[in-house]
Design an enzyme around this catalytic site. Structure first.
Site, PDB file in Angstrom:
ATOM      1  N   CYS A  29       5.171  -7.825   7.557  1.00  0.00           N
ATOM      2  CA  CYS A  29       6.115  -7.333   8.562  1.00  0.00           C
ATOM      3  C   CYS A  29       6.309  -8.398   9.636  1.00  0.00           C
ATOM      4  O   CYS A  29       5.369  -9.113   9.976  1.00  0.00           O
ATOM      5  CB  CYS A  29       5.584  -6.050   9.205  1.00  0.00           C
ATOM      6  SG  CYS A  29       6.755  -5.293  10.346  1.00  0.00           S
ATOM      7  N   CYS A  76       3.161   8.231   2.316  1.00  0.00           N
ATOM      8  CA  CYS A  76       3.534   7.200   3.278  1.00  0.00           C
ATOM      9  C   CYS A  76       3.802   5.921   2.478  1.00  0.00           C
ATOM     10  O   CYS A  76       2.890   5.393   1.837  1.00  0.00           O
ATOM     11  CB  CYS A  76       2.388   7.025   4.270  1.00  0.00           C
ATOM     12  SG  CYS A  76       2.736   5.808   5.522  1.00  0.00           S
ATOM     13  N   CYS A 120      -1.734  -3.878  14.648  1.00  0.00           N
ATOM     14  CA  CYS A 120      -1.438  -3.597  13.247  1.00  0.00           C
ATOM     15  C   CYS A 120      -1.942  -4.692  12.312  1.00  0.00           C
ATOM     16  O   CYS A 120      -1.684  -5.876  12.528  1.00  0.00           O
ATOM     17  CB  CYS A 120       0.069  -3.430  13.109  1.00  0.00           C
ATOM     18  SG  CYS A 120       0.619  -3.295  11.423  1.00  0.00           S
ATOM     19  N   LEU A 142       6.705   5.030  19.921  1.00  0.00           N
ATOM     20  CA  LEU A 142       6.909   4.747  21.355  1.00  0.00           C
ATOM     21  C   LEU A 142       5.654   4.071  21.923  1.00  0.00           C
ATOM     22  O   LEU A 142       5.719   3.002  22.501  1.00  0.00           O
ATOM     23  CB  LEU A 142       7.214   6.059  22.087  1.00  0.00           C
ATOM     24  CG  LEU A 142       7.552   5.926  23.560  1.00  0.00           C
ATOM     25  CD1 LEU A 142       8.826   5.138  23.775  1.00  0.00           C
ATOM     26  CD2 LEU A 142       7.675   7.312  24.210  1.00  0.00           C
ATOM     27  N   ASN A 143       4.550   4.750  21.799  1.00  0.00           N
ATOM     28  CA  ASN A 143       3.221   4.219  22.143  1.00  0.00           C
ATOM     29  C   ASN A 143       2.999   3.933  23.616  1.00  0.00           C
ATOM     30  O   ASN A 143       1.857   3.904  24.066  1.00  0.00           O
ATOM     31  CB  ASN A 143       2.885   2.967  21.333  1.00  0.00           C
ATOM     32  CG  ASN A 143       2.730   3.303  19.876  1.00  0.00           C
ATOM     33  OD1 ASN A 143       2.312   4.410  19.554  1.00  0.00           O
ATOM     34  ND2 ASN A 143       3.091   2.410  18.987  1.00  0.00           N
ATOM     35  N   CYS A 199       3.333  -6.208  15.827  1.00  0.00           N
ATOM     36  CA  CYS A 199       2.682  -5.277  16.753  1.00  0.00           C
ATOM     37  C   CYS A 199       1.191  -5.633  16.840  1.00  0.00           C
ATOM     38  O   CYS A 199       0.551  -5.895  15.817  1.00  0.00           O
ATOM     39  CB  CYS A 199       2.848  -3.834  16.286  1.00  0.00           C
ATOM     40  SG  CYS A 199       4.575  -3.331  16.109  1.00  0.00           S
ATOM     41  N   CYS A 245      -2.206   1.643   8.240  1.00  0.00           N
ATOM     42  CA  CYS A 245      -1.200   0.714   7.703  1.00  0.00           C
ATOM     43  C   CYS A 245      -1.714  -0.707   7.542  1.00  0.00           C
ATOM     44  O   CYS A 245      -2.150  -1.341   8.488  1.00  0.00           O
ATOM     45  CB  CYS A 245      -0.010   0.748   8.659  1.00  0.00           C
ATOM     46  SG  CYS A 245       1.086  -0.639   8.601  1.00  0.00           S
ATOM     47  N   ASN A 266      -7.364   4.315  16.340  1.00  0.00           N
ATOM     48  CA  ASN A 266      -8.355   4.045  15.311  1.00  0.00           C
ATOM     49  C   ASN A 266      -9.113   2.799  15.780  1.00  0.00           C
ATOM     50  O   ASN A 266      -8.533   1.716  15.793  1.00  0.00           O
ATOM     51  CB  ASN A 266      -7.577   3.723  14.026  1.00  0.00           C
ATOM     52  CG  ASN A 266      -8.264   4.228  12.794  1.00  0.00           C
ATOM     53  OD1 ASN A 266      -9.447   4.516  12.808  1.00  0.00           O
ATOM     54  ND2 ASN A 266      -7.503   4.312  11.714  1.00  0.00           N
ATOM     55  N   GLU A 323       0.828  -1.215   0.000  1.00  0.00           N
ATOM     56  CA  GLU A 323       0.000   0.000   0.000  1.00  0.00           C
ATOM     57  C   GLU A 323       0.860   1.262   0.000  1.00  0.00           C
ATOM     58  O   GLU A 323       1.944   1.271   0.566  1.00  0.00           O
ATOM     59  CB  GLU A 323      -0.826   0.050   1.279  1.00  0.00           C
ATOM     60  CG  GLU A 323      -1.785  -1.076   1.432  1.00  0.00           C
ATOM     61  CD  GLU A 323      -2.465  -1.024   2.777  1.00  0.00           C
ATOM     62  OE1 GLU A 323      -3.272  -1.922   3.038  1.00  0.00           O
ATOM     63  OE2 GLU A 323      -2.186  -0.112   3.574  1.00  0.00           O
TER      64      GLU A 323
HETATM   65  S1  SF4 Z   1       3.139  -1.282  13.199  1.00  0.00           S
HETATM   66 FE1  SF4 Z   1       2.860  -2.971  11.753  1.00  0.00          FE
HETATM   67  S2  SF4 Z   1       4.116  -2.460   9.994  1.00  0.00           S
HETATM   68 FE2  SF4 Z   1       4.788  -1.158  11.690  1.00  0.00          FE
HETATM   69  S3  SF4 Z   1       6.461  -2.307  12.666  1.00  0.00           S
HETATM   70 FE3  SF4 Z   1       4.608  -2.899  13.777  1.00  0.00          FE
HETATM   71  S4  SF4 Z   1       3.868  -4.744  12.696  1.00  0.00           S
HETATM   72 FE4  SF4 Z   1       5.358  -3.740  11.355  1.00  0.00          FE
END
Ligand code: SF4
Length: 365
Positions: free
Chosen positions: A114, A107, A121, A228-229, A118, A346, A303, A94
């Protein structure tokens, strides 16, 4: 010198010049070739009419021109545009264009899927498939420029929109594909091509500590953002497995070294989640980390997605959080989610597309 790439867009200027010398051609041809590749719309070497046929043949023998195929294009009511592209080997990635305040930010994805896993995601749910080549990442940007050119042609006010900023924050962990991301930044920074300043390219990482150091060693022309989150190791590890390998203390050490050696600030991306990261205590912890450092915080309201246990904070809760952090003179801005109506976060579109295919396969099995 050894040329490792078949994809000609992935080559640096020096590599292409070296290759031209090796075959007895003048190195200045590199500028002609690269100009056609990055600023023209050529899909084959035969379209480079200014080159002699013999050179075109040699280029064909040694290299290929990477391309992407547009599968979907979705345009949001807020101006955000999202593309789903298919790579030559049938994978999906994307790219998102975010126009705002006269800037055209893109972006880009850097990997197919990936490995960072996370929790919040969609891309993570695809798993890791492969790194994108530098030429594929550049192609994402080239295609947005084509799109803007087509808009310019329709515009009556003579405005010539073009890509102004790049954010490496699409699908994938950019620092796990650093060699190619570095090549992309150098090509974008090249004055004869895209001429984008270092401050207009931001590489965003989940926190791959050794690669932050490598980014500095390579002197990659870009800025750094870190997702960071959370300021709490236990919670951060539960949503970002990278934190189990490089906890917040190690991450901050790498960030401090980055700031010292580059003399630049770092941006922290911080997702605000009700009762978790958007609380008075979380604000205090964020201040403890940010106040002594040259950092800016980019807060993003969650989101609402697949996880029914996570909720976006109310506007009042967000406002109180921002006020507390600002009162400590920490620079914080709130980023409004863009393109909600087109699944612009994403991986949402690629994941949906993959699910669609999986469902179709299941049905036919
Ligand atoms: S947010 Fe998603 S795309 Fe970004 S590093 Fe974490 S798993 Fe990978």
């Amino acid at each position: 010198m050894i040329i490792k790439y078949e994809d000609i867009k992935s080559l640096t200027e020096d590599e292409l010049k070296w290759w031209l010398r090796e075959i007895g051609e003048k190195p200045f041809r590199a500028d002609q070739i690269r100009n056609r590749l990055f600023c023209g719309q050529v899909a084959s070497f035969d379209e480079m009419e200014q080159l002699k046929p013999a050179l075109r043949e040699k280029l064909k023998e040694s290299f290929r021109i990477t391309s992407l195929t547009e599968v979907h294009r979705l345009e949001s009511v807020d101006g955000t545009v999202k593309w789903l592209y298919e790579t030559a080997d049938g994978n999906h990635i994307e790219t998102v264009l975010i126009p705002a305040n006269g800037r055209y930010s893109v972006c880009v994805s850097t990997q197919v899927g990936c490995a960072q896993n996370c929790a919040f995601c969609r891309t993570a749910k695809m798993g890791f498939i492969r790194n994108l080549e530098a030429g594929e990442i550049l192609e994402e940007i080239i295609r947005v420029n084509w799109y803007l050119k087509s808009i310019n042609a329709l515009s009556r006010d003579n405005k010539q929109a073009t890509v102004t900023n790049i954010i490496f924050m699409g699908m994938g962990e950019p620092l796990n594909n650093l060699e190619n991301v570095h090549r992309v930044c150098c090509t974008l920074h090249n004055q004869k091509l895209f001429n984008l300043g270092k401050d207009r390219m931001t590489v965003s990482t989940s926190g791959v500590v050794p690669k932050i150091k490598e980014l500095v060693d390579r002197n990659t022309p870009c800025c750094l953002a870190v997702s960071l989150n959370s300021t709490n190791n236990e919670y951060r590890s539960s949503v970002m497995p990278v934190n189990k390998v490089w906890p917040i203390e190690k991450l901050l050490e790498a960030i401090d070294e980055y700031i010292r050696r580059t003399d630049k600030h770092v941006t922290f991306e911080f997702v605000l989640i009700q009762n978790i990261t958007c609380t008075p205590q979380a604000a205090k912890e964020l201040i403890r980390i940010c106040a002594p450092r040259r950092v800016k915080v980019n807060a993003i309201v969650l989101n609402d997605g697949d996880d029914p246990t996570l909720h976006a904070p109310t506007p009042d809760e967000v406002e109180r959080f921002l006020e507390t952090v600002r009162a400590a003179e920490v620079q914080i801005t709130i980023r409004n989610p863009r393109g909600r109506d087109i699944l612009a976060a994403c991986g949402q579109l690629a994941y949906k597309n993959k699910q669609g295919k999986t469902d179709a396969n299941t049905e036919s099995a």
